[in-house]
Design an enzyme around this catalytic site. Structure first.
Site, PDB file in Angstrom:
ATOM      1  N   GLY A 195      44.909  31.739  37.146  1.00  0.00           N
ATOM      2  CA  GLY A 195      43.892  30.829  36.615  1.00  0.00           C
ATOM      3  C   GLY A 195      44.357  29.394  36.711  1.00  0.00           C
ATOM      4  O   GLY A 195      45.533  29.103  36.521  1.00  0.00           O
ATOM      5  N   ARG A 198      43.781  35.001  43.059  1.00  0.00           N
ATOM      6  CA  ARG A 198      44.641  36.173  43.072  1.00  0.00           C
ATOM      7  C   ARG A 198      44.650  36.709  44.502  1.00  0.00           C
ATOM      8  O   ARG A 198      43.686  36.550  45.228  1.00  0.00           O
ATOM      9  CB  ARG A 198      44.100  37.251  42.124  1.00  0.00           C
ATOM     10  CG  ARG A 198      44.045  36.775  40.713  1.00  0.00           C
ATOM     11  CD  ARG A 198      43.686  37.804  39.686  1.00  0.00           C
ATOM     12  NE  ARG A 198      43.693  37.148  38.394  1.00  0.00           N
ATOM     13  CZ  ARG A 198      44.807  36.831  37.728  1.00  0.00           C
ATOM     14  NH1 ARG A 198      45.999  37.162  38.192  1.00  0.00           N
ATOM     15  NH2 ARG A 198      44.742  36.196  36.574  1.00  0.00           N
ATOM     16  N   ASP A 236      52.519  34.502  34.246  1.00  0.00           N
ATOM     17  CA  ASP A 236      53.544  35.529  34.411  1.00  0.00           C
ATOM     18  C   ASP A 236      53.247  36.474  35.584  1.00  0.00           C
ATOM     19  O   ASP A 236      54.161  36.937  36.260  1.00  0.00           O
ATOM     20  CB  ASP A 236      53.748  36.317  33.119  1.00  0.00           C
ATOM     21  CG  ASP A 236      52.518  37.117  32.735  1.00  0.00           C
ATOM     22  OD1 ASP A 236      51.397  36.720  33.131  1.00  0.00           O
ATOM     23  OD2 ASP A 236      52.660  38.133  32.048  1.00  0.00           O
ATOM     24  N   THR A 263      49.558  27.536  32.621  1.00  0.00           N
ATOM     25  CA  THR A 263      48.564  28.385  31.978  1.00  0.00           C
ATOM     26  C   THR A 263      48.128  27.742  30.668  1.00  0.00           C
ATOM     27  O   THR A 263      48.945  27.175  29.953  1.00  0.00           O
ATOM     28  CB  THR A 263      49.108  29.804  31.677  1.00  0.00           C
ATOM     29  OG1 THR A 263      48.299  30.399  30.650  1.00  0.00           O
ATOM     30  CG2 THR A 263      50.539  29.770  31.196  1.00  0.00           C
ATOM     31  N   ASP A 310      47.229  29.247  28.132  1.00  0.00           N
ATOM     32  CA  ASP A 310      47.406  30.150  26.991  1.00  0.00           C
ATOM     33  C   ASP A 310      48.723  29.974  26.245  1.00  0.00           C
ATOM     34  O   ASP A 310      48.891  30.492  25.145  1.00  0.00           O
ATOM     35  CB  ASP A 310      47.286  31.611  27.454  1.00  0.00           C
ATOM     36  CG  ASP A 310      45.850  31.989  27.740  1.00  0.00           C
ATOM     37  OD1 ASP A 310      44.946  31.333  27.202  1.00  0.00           O
ATOM     38  OD2 ASP A 310      45.619  32.945  28.505  1.00  0.00           O
ATOM     39  N   ASP A 350      51.498  31.343  26.458  1.00  0.00           N
ATOM     40  CA  ASP A 350      52.112  32.587  26.007  1.00  0.00           C
ATOM     41  C   ASP A 350      53.214  33.045  26.952  1.00  0.00           C
ATOM     42  O   ASP A 350      53.322  34.216  27.309  1.00  0.00           O
ATOM     43  CB  ASP A 350      51.047  33.686  25.879  1.00  0.00           C
ATOM     44  CG  ASP A 350      50.273  33.898  27.173  1.00  0.00           C
ATOM     45  OD1 ASP A 350      50.397  33.054  28.088  1.00  0.00           O
ATOM     46  OD2 ASP A 350      49.569  34.909  27.274  1.00  0.00           O
ATOM     47  N   ARG A 403      43.284  35.765  25.647  1.00  0.00           N
ATOM     48  CA  ARG A 403      43.109  37.203  25.670  1.00  0.00           C
ATOM     49  C   ARG A 403      44.241  37.899  24.904  1.00  0.00           C
ATOM     50  O   ARG A 403      44.012  38.848  24.189  1.00  0.00           O
ATOM     51  CB  ARG A 403      43.081  37.696  27.118  1.00  0.00           C
ATOM     52  CG  ARG A 403      41.765  38.380  27.428  1.00  0.00           C
ATOM     53  CD  ARG A 403      41.602  38.680  28.885  1.00  0.00           C
ATOM     54  NE  ARG A 403      40.581  37.811  29.460  1.00  0.00           N
ATOM     55  CZ  ARG A 403      40.437  37.583  30.759  1.00  0.00           C
ATOM     56  NH1 ARG A 403      41.266  38.140  31.620  1.00  0.00           N
ATOM     57  NH2 ARG A 403      39.472  36.793  31.187  1.00  0.00           N
TER      58      ARG A 403
END
Lengths: 328, 328, 328, 328
Positions: free
Chosen positions: A16, A77, A108, A131, A133, A135, A177
């Site tokens: 993303g 992707r 990741d 990213t 996120d 995370d 997510r």
């Protein structure tokens, strides 16, 4: 680790997109050129390597992009890259240009690809955490998080104007997510009354009780911020549960969605992207290979790619306490 | 028309909130005070009249609000005001304070209420068009439209960053149950390839054909902007139709939702709200009663409340032509 | 007027840049291509014509620029083009490519150049009003004004936060050497107490009196917005005059400066630029030559280039009255 | 340290305002109420204490302010508080209400006042670092810095649009009398070619040489970002030096000024302000008195007020190196 000297570097973005990726590309390109290296852009993530969509970059290729959202190298992707055949073709395409070092900006999943590739073909890879996120283990910052969370904050501020004007309950879904960071930070920053995140089980009974108590006082201005990966499965589901228990409540759902990915990056995202891009090239040059470049406690921190996986947030109990006290 | 002199004015906001309502309230209050009138704020639309939630306003009551979204008077729909009994109570509450003029900021539904009320109780009412949908006859501008459409544009710009990075199709829903103005303006301004609005039947076959043609060229960066009131019923439904015909396409849906209502008003919305608020009071003072204050061709334009209804946009054929040519 | 058919179009931006110029370029290019014409970009205003810095444009040349500030064609003043020799060279450079129509996006100075050029060399020229100052006769809108004034409004909103926190007087200078539009609109929209513009003599005694009266009440939160071309010569000079009369006042000066020129264009600026660009090509094709394309009362309006000069604003007395009443 | 229990807390903002102060006030108020304490707002910094401008605050007093710039408690410098007599009066005003703990949000000057006051009158004080300059020892963050630097970045992005359109040199002054943080961060984030800060002597000869080299290549798009406290004394002075050496260069000066202080705070500023405000009350309750609450390496860090002074930035050599390499 390889002791072959890196002389030609490829750079790509994968997974993303996130705001600040362009700043990172710029830093990789200009640091490479500064050191007298050649540098190549690879288009659409690993696809460009497989399909030979690779082009030489100059200093001007990255002029005036530091402030732009998205990624000039595009991202995707790649199914082909999951197969050995695809990776072999990718390697051949690098090889024929003499590219012997790779910088991968992504999450990741992208690092896993890089790791496998580097093991099979002995091309050293450096990962940069790109990213929204946040995370990823091994870094306090990921490129794009600060912008995404500020975008969420601005959007929720606007929704509060309407919530306030109507004394109305809004249930707002933000991205995340597996990680509740965007929800937690944007929720606190906008004074949300409840914040629902994947990392913690929500005591929905107590949420409902607090809403009912407010409803009695006819003061149901209320914001609930929900991470998409929350146990209930997002804002729509939370709204369903609330309406079951409180059929008269006028609850509205807003799903912020993809606006959180785009936009001109914040100052912090430009800074960390620049710094990480600079260090990615330094790593390739000094033999610090197959690591992810991160920042921890204001210092550079290098995590072997095999460990640079998605990390569950350790929820700071203090923040949950602060949410409760401040949103009263 | 009444020839009783207006000496005490009530002001309220009703229906959905829109950015600039506060600027209009400010203008009504200060123009009233300038003319030596008393001015009263009514809370939560007609509810405040029915439930006697009315308070006297001073110049300072509206200090520092011109830049704020939402409405300091709050807004709501009122069931009670639909009944004669409710309106009678409302009248009594005005009467006991001597309020003999009313300014109602809202949409066509709110104007209907005002019209009925003024006929039954001989309190002159002035309507100001406060709605983000711009679908009111008799004015080129409605308070909030310019802000809402700029919010939509900023959001779609961000989505384009991601659409571009991924060569992906986005189907974006903007507000507009009956009117396609927000979709049309924000779609043109962001270079959307297709714009679907309630005022026109969409040739979906030709939309699909154009998408397929782009898919062949592997250039499926595409934005489709859909008004929520479009014939298909919004973005999700359009996505369903697209995916039926193009099962492999990676189409994402974004529903911008309530962020379009909030936020600090744009310059234009502040200006027209100020100007309309000023003229609302002038109307009450000069006996121009039961009209909506609008602006047409840069001049004030007054529409009798019975005619100030929702108006279908006359779609400018030229715009549809420009969309086609420019988004190629 | 020429009846030679226009088949190849050149487009350039000239004078100060303004937000929306890129949207206009995009519209000119894509409308030209739609009609099967060739279209050429000229770099750095008339300089590119003189120095042969001209390149063919495709649809993709203008992809993803509608949202960008500045101008991808760059802009400049050209000394050479003031001389016949320069213009002759420019003509030769167009000629050798077969370019037989020109679209010039800029202000009145740029239109003068176009007019002279078109008279000498019989190349039809179309002018588009691209200037943040909105001081061009024959159009209600100029490309860039709405963005510039919104930038000014956002900046002044921020300054008001500080003015309010400190109960302090700020004197803010906005752009506008000959025209007070930016000052007037941004001043009203931010609730400025006084607005000083070139079109009207300021009664400085009465401004001072009003400040002194506020100082007595210890309520000297005050914003004065000054156009750079005001009779006093800008904000610094106004501050000097104020401090002479009120030596104890803590007045701060802010000069907004060049931030008013840049930034992503507002929805309106993108729309009018698109519409004007579209019509510029239509004009060239239909023989409506040597005019400026404008919009008046929502309709296209064409002004012969000789009349498309800087126009003094006819100050609407009503606005001045509204300023006084609302800022109390 | 005192072991009297704190039961009533006063809170004030002092010195220059900064975005996030309201979020800090909100946190202090709500955390106090949560613990069953009374909490009082003091207006206009220490002035409100001296002049008895103090009022009791409830949870609703701080509703809907987390997103607002400025400070609802207003701020000022206080001459009276420099004198013992003033401080004595201030103490009496607290005393008569039973206020026995104080939270001061401001910069190092404000902390000095707090320190002296607490020594003389045994009222424990907690300092929160509220300053856009980030030049306070003992904390990685100050409330307002992140917002200010993002405001600067947005402004410089706009200026770059124009710089680019005109191939022009801009010399931009940002805030920072003693500290170059805003200049350094905003300069890197916008790709400025040179950054001039108080902490380092500038090799102006080499700056000029680099400009001249660019001028030769006719590529004088260039941004120089200057902190106001730089050795040359700001952007105007730098421009003077440049023009002496390069009389033909078209250099423009922009002074961003007070827009950097205002505006809705960024997510980070709201978060750290909330966290610090929460801990300020915890400190008062747990006997950790007369400290400044800071955050270092993601953990709370408490600095005795006597040490919470202005701190020179230790310039990270790496950043200066990155500036050089990336801006090429």
């Amino acid at each position: 680790m390889s002791d072959r000297k890196v002389t030609k570097i490829g750079v790509l973005t994968s997974g993303g997109d996130s705001p600040g990726m362009n700043a990172a590309i710029r830093a990789v390109v200009r640091t490479s050129l500064y050191h007298g290296l050649e540098v190549y852009g690879v288009l659409r993530g690993y696809n460009g390597m497989v399909e030979d969509d690779i082009f030489k970059m100059e200093s001007r290729s990255v002029a005036n992009i530091i402030q732009r959202g998205g990624t000039i190298l595009k991202t995707a992707r790649s199914k082909d890259f999951y197969e050995y055949d695809g990776r072999k073709r990718a390697y051949d395409n690098l090889k024929k240009r003499g590219i012997n070092g790779l910088v991968v900006i992504g999450g990741d999943g992208s690092f896993n690809g890089a790791l496998r590739f580097s093991k099979e073909f002995d091309i050293p890879c450096i990962g940069l955490p790109g990213t929204i996120d946040k995370d990823i283990a091994g870094t306090d910052f990921t490129i794009g998080f600060d912008t995404a969370v500020n975008t969420a904050v601005e959007a929720i501020d606007k929704i509060r104007d309407t919530a306030d004007a109507h004394d109305r309950l809004f249930i707002i879904e933000v991205m995340g997510r597996d990680a509740g960071y965007i929800a937690l930070h944007s929720g606190i920053a906008t004074g949300a009354e409840h914040i629902l995140i994947p990392e913690r089980k929500t005591d929905i009974e107590s949420v409902i009780a607090s809403l009912q108590e407010k409803e009695k006082r006819k003061k149901l201005v209320n914001l609930i911020v929900v991470a998409e990966g929350d146990e209930f499965g997002g804002a729509e589901q939370v709204a369903r549960v609330v309406k079951e228990k409180m059929p008269n409540v006028d609850a509205r759902v807003c799903i912020l969605g993809h606006i959180q990915r785009g936009g001109s990056p914040s100052c912090i995202d430009r800074l960390i992207a620049s710094r990480m891009g600079y260090h990615a090239v330094e790593c390739l040059l000094t033999g610090k290979h197959n690591v992810m470049v991160g920042i921890q406690n204001n210092k550079m921190h290098y995590t072997p790619l095999e460990n640079a996986v998605k990390a569950k947030q350790k929820i700071n109990e203090e923040w949950m306490r602060i949410v409760k006290i401040l949103a009263s």
